[in-house]
Design a protein around this motif. Structure first.
Motif, PDB file in Angstrom:
ATOM      1  N   ASP A 119      -0.863   0.036   1.976  1.00 34.03           N
ATOM      2  CA  ASP A 119      -1.080   1.001   2.890  1.00 34.03           C
ATOM      3  C   ASP A 119      -1.436   0.230   4.264  1.00 34.03           C
ATOM      4  N   GLY A 120      -1.533   0.933   5.315  1.00 32.35           N
ATOM      5  CA  GLY A 120      -1.694   0.253   6.831  1.00 32.35           C
ATOM      6  C   GLY A 120      -1.165   1.327   7.771  1.00 32.35           C
ATOM      7  N   TYR A 121      -1.294   0.736   9.071  1.00 34.33           N
ATOM      8  CA  TYR A 121      -0.936   1.490  10.297  1.00 34.33           C
ATOM      9  C   TYR A 121       0.498   1.343  10.544  1.00 34.33           C
ATOM     10  N   SER A 122       1.134   2.134  11.230  1.00 32.26           N
ATOM     11  CA  SER A 122       2.440   2.258  11.623  1.00 32.26           C
ATOM     12  C   SER A 122       2.751   0.984  12.310  1.00 32.26           C
ATOM     13  N   GLY A 123       4.062   0.409  11.670  1.00 27.97           N
ATOM     14  CA  GLY A 123       4.594  -0.592  12.326  1.00 27.97           C
ATOM     15  C   GLY A 123       3.795  -2.071  11.909  1.00 27.97           C
ATOM     16  N   THR A 124       3.202  -2.199  10.947  1.00 27.17           N
ATOM     17  CA  THR A 124       2.529  -3.376  10.329  1.00 27.17           C
ATOM     18  C   THR A 124       3.731  -4.087   9.548  1.00 27.17           C
ATOM     19  N   ILE A 142      -1.691   5.614  -0.381  1.00 25.58           N
ATOM     20  CA  ILE A 142      -1.539   5.233  -1.968  1.00 25.58           C
ATOM     21  C   ILE A 142      -2.255   4.741  -2.683  1.00 25.58           C
ATOM     22  N   GLY A 143      -3.168   3.740  -1.980  1.00 26.13           N
ATOM     23  CA  GLY A 143      -4.253   3.031  -2.752  1.00 26.13           C
ATOM     24  C   GLY A 143      -5.661   4.098  -2.942  1.00 26.13           C
ATOM     25  N   ALA A 149      -4.333   1.749  -8.732  1.00 27.89           N
ATOM     26  CA  ALA A 149      -3.267   0.726  -8.610  1.00 27.89           C
ATOM     27  C   ALA A 149      -3.822  -0.651  -9.035  1.00 27.89           C
ATOM     28  N   GLU A 150      -3.330  -1.515  -9.860  1.00 25.78           N
ATOM     29  CA  GLU A 150      -4.002  -2.789  -9.927  1.00 25.78           C
ATOM     30  C   GLU A 150      -3.891  -3.857  -8.826  1.00 25.78           C
ATOM     31  N   LEU A 151      -3.018  -3.617  -7.706  1.00 24.15           N
ATOM     32  CA  LEU A 151      -3.129  -4.496  -6.762  1.00 24.15           C
ATOM     33  C   LEU A 151      -3.004  -3.292  -5.382  1.00 24.15           C
ATOM     34  N   LYS A 152      -3.928  -3.421  -4.566  1.00 24.00           N
ATOM     35  CA  LYS A 152      -3.952  -2.701  -3.262  1.00 24.00           C
ATOM     36  C   LYS A 152      -4.044  -3.574  -1.963  1.00 24.00           C
ATOM     37  N   VAL A 153      -3.000  -3.349  -0.989  1.00 26.75           N
ATOM     38  CA  VAL A 153      -3.107  -4.297   0.119  1.00 26.75           C
ATOM     39  C   VAL A 153      -3.265  -3.228   1.145  1.00 26.75           C
ATOM     40  N   PHE A 154      -4.014  -3.817   2.229  1.00 22.91           N
ATOM     41  CA  PHE A 154      -4.162  -3.085   3.467  1.00 22.91           C
ATOM     42  C   PHE A 154      -3.420  -3.969   4.604  1.00 22.91           C
ATOM     43  N   MET A 155      -2.584  -3.443   5.252  1.00 23.24           N
ATOM     44  CA  MET A 155      -1.781  -4.396   6.207  1.00 23.24           C
ATOM     45  C   MET A 155      -2.266  -3.725   7.721  1.00 23.24           C
ATOM     46  N   ALA A 195      -9.166  -2.527  -1.672  1.00 27.12           N
ATOM     47  CA  ALA A 195      -7.765  -3.152  -1.219  1.00 27.12           C
ATOM     48  C   ALA A 195      -8.209  -4.739  -0.481  1.00 27.12           C
ATOM     49  N   LEU A 196      -7.182  -5.550  -0.550  1.00 27.92           N
ATOM     50  CA  LEU A 196      -7.185  -6.782  -0.045  1.00 27.92           C
ATOM     51  C   LEU A 196      -6.581  -6.595   1.389  1.00 27.92           C
TER      52      LEU A 196
END
Ligand code: DC
Length: 221
Positions: free
Chosen positions: A9-14, A127-128, A135-141, A193-194
Motif C-alpha cells: 500500500d501507499g500514496y499515488s506515484g510511489t 490491501i493490508g 497478509a503475511e507481509l505488508k509494505v507501506f510505500m 506494515a513495514l
C-alpha cells in the motif's frame, strides 16, 4: 514451499504497481493491480454518465461491470482498457468513485476471492488494512511529492502522454488528500506494515528489499 500474500500500500506515484509487478515476477506469484479495478470502474461511470450520488444508478452500474485481468492488463466487459484508465480524465475522477461504499464493497470482495489460494502480490490503498488484514507481509510505500510527480510524468511520457509537472503534482496531492480522508477504508499504514521510503532508492533496490522481506516470511517456520 509455503505461499504467502503480499500487500503493498501507499500514496499515488510511489511506484507501487511497477514494484509489485517485479516482486511477483521474482517470486513467481500473481500480481494484481487493485487501482486498475477502481480505474476501470471509474471509466465505466464516465462513459455511461453514471451519477455517483445516485445510489440506484451506482448499484445498477456495479452489476454491469465485469472486470478481469488478462496478462496483467485489465479488461472491462471484455475490452482491454489498460491505456484508457491512465488518462487525466480518469485520474481526476477515480478518488471520488473509489470513495463510494458500494464500489469498495464490490472490489474488496472480488480481491479477497483472488487471494484465496495465496501466492499473490496486490498493490493499492487498503490491501493490508481491509482486503488482506492477515497478509503475511505488508509494505507501506512512501516518497516525496516531487519525486512522485517526476516519476508519474516519465511514466506518462513513455505512453506518449504529455502533462505539466505542476498539474501532475497537484493531482497527486489532491488524491492523497481524498484517499487519506475518505470515510470508507481511508489510506492508512497498517500497524504491522513495514515502511519503505523510496525517494532515494533505485527501482532495483526497492524491489530487492521487498523480495528479501518476502523470502524471510516464506522461509520462517
Ligand atoms: O494505484 P492507483 O493510483 O492506480 O489508484 C487509483 C485510485 O484508486 C487511487 O487514487 C485511489 C483508488 N484506490 C483505492 O481507493 N483503493 C485501492 N486499493 C486502490 C486504489
Amino acid at each position: 514451499m509455503k505461499r504467502i500474500n503480499i500487500a503493498l500500500d501507499g500514496y499515488s506515484g510511489t511506484g507501487k504497481s511497477s514494484t509489485a509487478r517485479e516482486v511477483a515476477k521474482a517470486l513467481n506469484y500473481t500480481y494484481v493491480d487493485s487501482g486498475a479495478m477502481y480505474r476501470a470502474t471509474t471509466l465505466f461511470f464516465i462513459r455511461n454518465d453514471i451519477d455517483p450520488r445516485d445510489h440506484s444508478q451506482v448499484v445498477q452500474a456495479l452489476k454491469e461491470i465485469h472486470l478481469n485481468f488478462d496478462d496483467n492488463e485489465i479488461n472491462l466487459n471484455g475490452e482491454n482498457v489498460a491505456s484508457e484508465i491512465r488518462t487525466m480524465k480518469v485520474n481526476e475522477m477515480v478518488s471520488h468513485i473509489s470513495a463510494i461504499k458500494e464500489v469498495r464493497q464490490e472490489m474488496v470482495s472480488q480481491q479477497q476471492e483472488m487471494g484465496h489460494f495465496k501466492g499473490l502480490v496486490m498493490d493499492g490503498r487498503d490491501i493490508g488494512t481491509v482486503v488482506f488484514p492477515e497478509a503475511e507481509l505488508k509494505v507501506f510505500m512512501t516518497a516525496s511529492a516531487d519525486v512522485r510527480a517526476l516519476r508519474r510524468q516519465k511514466e506518462l511520457a513513455e505512453k506518449g502522454i504529455e502533462e505539466e509537472l505542476s498539474a501532475i503534482k497537484a493531482n497527486l496531492l489532491e488524491r492523497d488528500q481524498i484517499d487519506s480522508n475518505r470515510k470508507e477504508s481511508p489510506l492508512v499504514k497498517a500497524e504491522d506494515a513495514l515502511e519503505l521510503d523510496t525517494s532515494k532508492l533505485t527501482f532495483e533496490t526497492q524491489v530487492g528489499k521487498i523480495v528479501e522481506w518476502a523470502k524471510s516470511r516464506i522461509y520462517e517456520s
